[in-house]
Design an enzyme around this catalytic site. Structure first.
Site, short mmCIF file in Angstrom:
data_model
loop_
_atom_site.label_atom_id
_atom_site.label_comp_id
_atom_site.label_asym_id
_atom_site.label_seq_id
_atom_site.Cartn_x
_atom_site.Cartn_y
_atom_site.Cartn_z
N GLU A 172 0.81 -1.22 0.00
CA GLU A 172 0.00 0.00 0.00
C GLU A 172 0.85 1.27 0.00
O GLU A 172 0.32 2.36 0.18
CB GLU A 172 -0.95 -0.01 1.20
CG GLU A 172 -2.01 -1.08 1.08
CD GLU A 172 -2.99 -1.11 2.23
OE1 GLU A 172 -2.75 -0.44 3.28
OE2 GLU A 172 -4.02 -1.80 2.11
N GLU B 202 -9.73 -4.74 9.83
CA GLU B 202 -8.65 -3.76 9.75
C GLU B 202 -7.66 -4.12 8.64
O GLU B 202 -7.25 -3.27 7.87
CB GLU B 202 -7.93 -3.66 11.10
CG GLU B 202 -6.81 -2.65 11.15
CD GLU B 202 -7.29 -1.21 10.97
OE1 GLU B 202 -6.45 -0.37 10.59
OE2 GLU B 202 -8.47 -0.90 11.20
N TYR C 211 -4.82 -9.79 4.29
CA TYR C 211 -3.64 -9.92 3.45
C TYR C 211 -3.33 -11.39 3.21
O TYR C 211 -3.39 -12.21 4.13
CB TYR C 211 -2.42 -9.26 4.11
CG TYR C 211 -1.19 -9.29 3.25
CD1 TYR C 211 -1.06 -8.44 2.15
CD2 TYR C 211 -0.16 -10.19 3.52
CE1 TYR C 211 0.08 -8.48 1.35
CE2 TYR C 211 0.98 -10.22 2.72
CZ TYR C 211 1.09 -9.38 1.64
OH TYR C 211 2.20 -9.42 0.83
N VAL C 212 -3.04 -11.69 1.96
CA VAL C 212 -2.56 -13.01 1.55
C VAL C 212 -1.30 -12.76 0.72
O VAL C 212 -1.28 -11.87 -0.13
CB VAL C 212 -3.63 -13.77 0.73
CG1 VAL C 212 -3.08 -15.08 0.20
CG2 VAL C 212 -4.87 -14.02 1.59
N GLY D 122 -5.28 -15.82 -5.28
CA GLY D 122 -6.00 -16.61 -6.27
C GLY D 122 -6.25 -18.03 -5.83
O GLY D 122 -6.91 -18.80 -6.52
N GLY E 15 -8.03 -15.79 0.60
CA GLY E 15 -8.63 -14.50 0.95
C GLY E 15 -10.13 -14.64 1.12
O GLY E 15 -10.71 -14.13 2.08
N ASN F 252 -6.56 0.33 -5.60
CA ASN F 252 -6.34 -1.11 -5.49
C ASN F 252 -7.41 -1.88 -6.26
O ASN F 252 -8.25 -2.57 -5.69
CB ASN F 252 -6.31 -1.51 -4.01
CG ASN F 252 -5.79 -2.90 -3.80
OD1 ASN F 252 -5.68 -3.70 -4.73
ND2 ASN F 252 -5.47 -3.22 -2.56
N TYR G 143 -13.51 -8.00 -4.09
CA TYR G 143 -14.58 -7.74 -3.14
C TYR G 143 -15.94 -7.67 -3.84
O TYR G 143 -16.93 -8.21 -3.34
CB TYR G 143 -14.32 -6.45 -2.36
CG TYR G 143 -13.06 -6.50 -1.53
CD1 TYR G 143 -12.67 -7.66 -0.85
CD2 TYR G 143 -12.25 -5.38 -1.40
CE1 TYR G 143 -11.53 -7.69 -0.08
CE2 TYR G 143 -11.11 -5.40 -0.62
CZ TYR G 143 -10.74 -6.57 0.02
OH TYR G 143 -9.61 -6.60 0.78
#
Length: 175
Positions: A39, A98, A101-102, A108, A112, A139, A146
């Site tokens: 990020e 919060e 992360y993978v 894939g 996640g 992102n 999502y």
């Protein structure tokens, strides 16, 4: 409220999602740092292992922060760090995610989605009304992911933050 560790783990072949344990703290912090680097904000990470351990596994009180980890062949390769929120409109708690992360090598693989499914199951089991999180506008891979699972952007709200010197100034004390 049952602790995160009382929630059963979810397994699939050589991978599984489970509540974090104290021994996971170093790798969870490493994953948080990897997320921050992705990020473009690694310079903002000040958290230490001791702070993370105290947040997730406090001595003498119930935790206010929780974590689940994703493992492949016994190696932690992902995490979800979360805490309870509350909606005055619904009168119920929710989960604020919060960090999710993978590691790039495992993206894939479904981990996640399994982390999110685990948190969604907690919401349903406990009668919580929401599972919410932020995602950076740029992102697009995460936004697409999502949206593919049915999450809806809440872009009618503007996020505000009060921190650092401004936080202290509001109280009349240095911070």
């Amino acid at each position: 409220m049952p602790s995160a560790s009382s929630v059963p783990s979810v397994s699939s072949g050589a991978s599984r999602v489970r509540p974090a344990v104290a021994a996971d703290v170093p790798v969870v912090l490493r994953l948080v740092r990897e997320l921050a680097e992705y990020e473009k904000a690694l310079h903002e990470v000040a958290a230490t292992e001791a702070q993370l351990r105290e947040a997730l596994f406090p001595q003498g009180r119930e935790p206010a922060t929780f974590a689940h980890v994703a493992e492949v062949d016994g190696e932690v390769v992902g995490c979800a760090i979360w805490f309870l929120s509350f909606s005055t409109w619904t009168g119920t708690h929710g989960i604020w995610l919060e960090d999710l992360y993978v590691t790039p090598a495992q993206r894939g693989s479904g981990l996640g989605q399994e982390l999110l499914r685990t948190l969604a199951a907690l919401c349903v089991e406990r009668g919580y009304s929401r599972l919410e999180w932020w995602v950076l506008d740029w992102n697009t891979p995460s936004i697409g992911f999502y949206e593919s699972i049915g999450a809806v952007a809440q872009d009618e709200w503007t996020r505000f933050r009060l921190d650092g010197p401004a936080l202290g100034a509001l109280t009349g004390r240095a911070h």
